[in-house]
Design an enzyme around this catalytic site. Structure first.
Site, PDB file in Angstrom:
ATOM      1  CB  CYS A 119      29.257  13.688 -39.202  1.00  0.00           C
ATOM      2  SG  CYS A 119      30.472  15.039 -40.264  1.00  0.00           S
ATOM      3  CG  HIS A 221      25.520  15.927 -41.555  1.00  0.00           C
ATOM      4  ND1 HIS A 221      25.333  15.270 -39.207  1.00  0.00           N
ATOM      5  CD2 HIS A 221      26.222  15.924 -41.432  1.00  0.00           C
ATOM      6  CE1 HIS A 221      26.089  15.839 -39.163  1.00  0.00           C
ATOM      7  NE2 HIS A 221      26.494  16.421 -40.508  1.00  0.00           N
ATOM      8  CD  GLU A 223      21.901  15.006 -39.137  1.00  0.00           C
ATOM      9  OE1 GLU A 223      22.622  16.358 -39.431  1.00  0.00           O
ATOM     10  OE2 GLU A 223      21.728  14.352 -39.114  1.00  0.00           O
TER      11      GLU A 223
END
Length: 245
Positions: A119, A221, A223
């Site tokens: 990001c 994102h 993750e």
């Protein structure tokens, strides 16, 4: 062969004092990080470690690390760093954090360490490579997608198209991915990097540096691990960090 997990540095966020009696965490400045950043590294076989904001020690820190993740956050890269003109009214900055992350990225590039920018980390990576940013997507893109998606961050917000032949395409084994989205800025020009994914409205969603062992920035994102491609990206970073010279 060394079977120990590679040591992956993960940049932290920094928040100003806010006393607990006012609903904050501490009466003194504090670092913060969502658990899923660290969890994603661990699940991919790496050993994550949080990195403080100390630009002066960046080279020494990177010499000890096998890889680097530059995380996102609710702030922007100063337009002063890419000759972007006056700051847009929506722009907020964290100079100490950005200075430290820039120093870490430059040290990682010099040492050939694997880098993943996420990001705002993708945007900083592009700036470090000589690129520029769009300060506010709604002012620069006609009919933009909702890049600040209204639904939860652990769900997809829109799709991206991955450029064939790129490292990202090889890693994710995909030509399209559904991704989450939480940003109002984006890469305008990638500098020495190349574009490896775009959204339907033309917003650059990923960049990578050819010739580097692993240097990829993604606007979403991963993750959160909402797709196989997200998990493969962390696995690829860990593998590259394990096999560095």
């Amino acid at each position: 062969m060394d079977a120990s997990p590679p040591l992956i540095g993960v940049t932290l966020d920094r928040e100003p004092p806010c006393p607990p009696e006012q609903g904050g965490y501490s009466s003194f400045p504090w670092y913060a990080m969502r658990c899923n950043y660290m969890d994603a590294v661990t699940m991919a076989g790496g050993l994550p470690v949080g990195l403080a904001h100390d630009a002066a020690q960046a080279a020494a820190v990177m010499a000890r690390l096998d890889g680097l993740i530059v995380t996102g956050g609710a702030f922007d890269i100063s337009p002063d760093l890419y000759d972007g003109g006056a700051p847009h009214p929506t722009v907020t900055t964290k100079a100490t954090r950005t200075d430290a992350e820039l120093a870490l990225v430059r040290a990682a590039l010099e040492l050939g360490r694997p880098i993943l920018g996420i990001c705002g980390g993708e945007q900083l990576l592009a700036v470090a490579l000589g690129g520029t940013l769009i300060q506010h997507i709604p002012d620069a893109i006609a009919s933009p997608l909702p890049h600040e998606q209204p639904n939860p961050r652990d769900e997809a917000g829109h799709e991206i198209t991955i450029v064939p032949g790129t490292r990202l395409a090889h890693i994710t084994r995909a030509s399209r991915m559904a991704v989450n989205s939480a940003h109002h800025q984006a890469v305008a020009t990638p500098g020495r990097a190349i574009v490896s994914a775009v959204a339907a409205d033309g917003v650059i969603e990923a960049v990578e540096l050819p010739g580097h062992p692993f240097c990829i920035g993604v606007q979403w994102h991963p993750e959160f691990g909402i797709s196989t491609g997200d998990r493969l990206l962390f696995r690829a970073l860990t593998d590259a960090s394990r096999h560095r010279e």
